[in-house]
Design an enzyme around this catalytic site. Structure first.
Site, PDB file in Angstrom:
ATOM      1  N   GLU A 101      57.561   7.366  58.468  1.00 19.99           N
ATOM      2  CA  GLU A 101      58.559   7.797  59.451  1.00 19.99           C
ATOM      3  C   GLU A 101      57.911   8.663  60.526  1.00 19.99           C
ATOM      4  O   GLU A 101      56.905   9.330  60.277  1.00 19.99           O
ATOM      5  CB  GLU A 101      59.656   8.621  58.755  1.00 19.99           C
ATOM      6  CG  GLU A 101      60.944   7.870  58.539  1.00 19.99           C
ATOM      7  CD  GLU A 101      61.691   7.544  59.827  1.00 19.99           C
ATOM      8  OE1 GLU A 101      61.076   7.419  60.899  1.00 19.99           O
ATOM      9  OE2 GLU A 101      62.911   7.397  59.748  1.00 19.99           O
ATOM     10  N   ASP A 102      58.502   8.642  61.699  1.00 23.18           N
ATOM     11  CA  ASP A 102      57.984   9.478  62.778  1.00 23.18           C
ATOM     12  C   ASP A 102      58.352  10.945  62.566  1.00 23.18           C
ATOM     13  O   ASP A 102      57.534  11.827  62.765  1.00 23.18           O
ATOM     14  CB  ASP A 102      58.469   8.987  64.155  1.00 23.18           C
ATOM     15  CG  ASP A 102      59.970   8.811  64.217  1.00 23.18           C
ATOM     16  OD1 ASP A 102      60.598   8.563  63.168  1.00 23.18           O
ATOM     17  OD2 ASP A 102      60.546   8.923  65.308  1.00 23.18           O
ATOM     18  N   ASP A 105      63.784  15.392  60.000  1.00 26.02           N
ATOM     19  CA  ASP A 105      64.530  16.435  60.708  1.00 26.02           C
ATOM     20  C   ASP A 105      65.543  17.052  59.733  1.00 26.02           C
ATOM     21  O   ASP A 105      65.158  17.836  58.863  1.00 26.02           O
ATOM     22  CB  ASP A 105      65.175  15.754  61.923  1.00 26.02           C
ATOM     23  CG  ASP A 105      65.728  16.721  62.942  1.00 26.02           C
ATOM     24  OD1 ASP A 105      65.629  17.932  62.726  1.00 26.02           O
ATOM     25  OD2 ASP A 105      66.265  16.276  63.959  1.00 26.02           O
ATOM     26  N   PHE A 154      62.700  19.650  71.429  1.00 25.43           N
ATOM     27  CA  PHE A 154      63.019  18.247  71.683  1.00 25.43           C
ATOM     28  C   PHE A 154      61.725  17.491  71.962  1.00 25.43           C
ATOM     29  O   PHE A 154      61.201  17.521  73.068  1.00 25.43           O
ATOM     30  CB  PHE A 154      63.979  18.125  72.865  1.00 25.43           C
ATOM     31  CG  PHE A 154      64.785  16.858  72.811  1.00 25.43           C
ATOM     32  CD1 PHE A 154      64.171  15.632  72.597  1.00 25.43           C
ATOM     33  CD2 PHE A 154      66.165  16.896  72.955  1.00 25.43           C
ATOM     34  CE1 PHE A 154      64.904  14.462  72.522  1.00 25.43           C
ATOM     35  CE2 PHE A 154      66.915  15.733  72.882  1.00 25.43           C
ATOM     36  CZ  PHE A 154      66.282  14.513  72.668  1.00 25.43           C
ATOM     37  N   ARG A 167      59.064   6.494  74.491  1.00 25.20           N
ATOM     38  CA  ARG A 167      58.430   6.075  73.235  1.00 25.20           C
ATOM     39  C   ARG A 167      56.974   5.684  73.464  1.00 25.20           C
ATOM     40  O   ARG A 167      56.135   5.815  72.586  1.00 25.20           O
ATOM     41  CB  ARG A 167      59.158   4.867  72.627  1.00 25.20           C
ATOM     42  CG  ARG A 167      60.552   5.166  72.105  1.00 25.20           C
ATOM     43  CD  ARG A 167      60.993   4.020  71.199  1.00 25.20           C
ATOM     44  NE  ARG A 167      62.438   3.973  70.985  1.00 25.20           N
ATOM     45  CZ  ARG A 167      63.083   4.596  70.003  1.00 25.20           C
ATOM     46  NH1 ARG A 167      62.426   5.345  69.159  1.00 25.20           N
ATOM     47  NH2 ARG A 167      64.383   4.480  69.866  1.00 25.20           N
TER      48      ARG A 167
HETATM   49  C1  PRP Z   1      64.961   9.505  63.819  1.00 28.74           C
HETATM   50  C2  PRP Z   1      63.798   9.399  62.854  1.00 28.74           C
HETATM   51  C3  PRP Z   1      64.453   9.458  61.516  1.00 28.74           C
HETATM   52  C4  PRP Z   1      65.632  10.352  61.762  1.00 28.74           C
HETATM   53  C5  PRP Z   1      65.292  11.719  61.309  1.00 28.74           C
HETATM   54  O1  PRP Z   1      65.487   8.243  64.037  1.00 28.74           O
HETATM   55  O2  PRP Z   1      63.073   8.210  63.032  1.00 28.74           O
HETATM   56  O3  PRP Z   1      64.888   8.205  61.072  1.00 28.74           O
HETATM   57  O4  PRP Z   1      65.891  10.370  63.164  1.00 28.74           O
HETATM   58  O5  PRP Z   1      66.391  12.538  61.449  1.00 28.74           O
HETATM   59  P1  PRP Z   1      67.143  13.170  60.193  1.00 28.74           P
HETATM   60  O6  PRP Z   1      66.090  13.763  59.309  1.00 28.74           O
HETATM   61  O7  PRP Z   1      67.992  14.238  60.849  1.00 28.74           O
HETATM   62  O8  PRP Z   1      67.937  12.116  59.532  1.00 28.74           O
HETATM   63  P2  PRP Z   1      66.562   7.934  65.176  1.00 28.74           P
HETATM   64  O9  PRP Z   1      67.936   7.950  64.568  1.00 28.74           O
HETATM   65  O10 PRP Z   1      66.324   8.829  66.349  1.00 28.74           O
HETATM   66  O11 PRP Z   1      66.249   6.412  65.540  1.00 28.74           O
HETATM   67  P3  PRP Z   1      64.913   5.761  66.160  1.00 28.74           P
HETATM   68  O12 PRP Z   1      63.860   5.860  65.069  1.00 28.74           O
HETATM   69  O13 PRP Z   1      65.299   4.351  66.451  1.00 28.74           O
HETATM   70  O14 PRP Z   1      64.524   6.539  67.393  1.00 28.74           O
END
Ligand code: PRP
Length: 183
Positions: A101-102, A105, A154, A167
């Site tokens: 995962e990126d 959060d 952010f 991205r």
């Molecule tokens: C981001 C990230 C995780 C999630 C983390 O995805 O890739 O999946 O948010 O947040 P959390 O710990 O609060 O759940 P996002 O929903 O932004 O979608 P994306 O990867 O398509 O940008």
């Protein structure tokens, strides 16, 4: 070094820093999984850049698979429920799975997703995140491999977006407040 995008306040992690840390993570994972054949599961879309670089930093046999999820919506976000938009192509039963995962959060997405994946009986299930924002966590989840621990700012770039933009930046930067405050 690339020029700073005008919508960004500063660079948080340069291309060189990202490359060096991803190489270290690759070495660590290659050591830990020596003789095994882990499946790297990237959660789209944010992880696509990290997945591409991390997979190439491994010197062991591995597989790659992809999943796309989204939150059900504002009312369901607090329950941490996520909707599977695209499921894995292959079964993970009996396999060593590393979710890539990126960013970790609040932990809502991954906490829920781990329950889904665990129910499919992998041999092992670990989490590798490029960025960890522990100050935002509301769910009891932590990563097994962390690239960088970051402050509550952010961040965009290297796969991470704001409104689907940024991205493709090769570094990670902090978005100017005025850019997201106007929405
Ligand atoms: C981001 C990230 C995780 C999630 C983390 O995805 O890739 O999946 O948010 O947040 P959390 O710990 O609060 O759940 P996002 O929903 O932004 O979608 P994306 O990867 O398509 O940008």
């Amino acid at each position: 070094m690339s020029t700073l995008h005008p919508d960004l306040e500063k660079v948080l992690l340069t291309e060189e820093e990202l490359k060096a840390r991803v190489a270290q993570l690759g070495e660590e994972i290659s050591r830990d999984y020596a003789g095994k054949e882990p499946v790297l599961v990237a959660i789209l879309r944010g992880s696509y850049v990290f997945m591409a670089d991390l997979s190439r930093a491994l010197d062991i046999l591995c597989r790659v698979d992809f999943m796309s999820v989204s939150s059900y919506g504002a009312s369901a976000t607090s329950s941490g429920q996520v909707n599977i938009i695209k499921d894995l192509s292959d079964s993970i039963e009996g396999r060593d799975v590393i979710v890539v995962e990126d960013i970790l959060d609040t932990g809502n997405t991954l906490h829920y997703l781990f329950q889904i994946l665990q129910a499919r009986h992998p041999a092992s299930l670990k989490l590798c995140v490029l960025l960890d924002k522990p100050s935002r966590r509301t769910k009891p989840i932590s990563a097994d491999y962390v690239g960088f621990t970051v402050p509550d700012e952010f961040v965009v770039g290297y796969g991470l977006d704001y409104n689907e933009h940024y991205r493709n930046l090769p570094y990670i930067g902090v978005l100017k407040r005025e850019v997201y405050a106007k929405d």
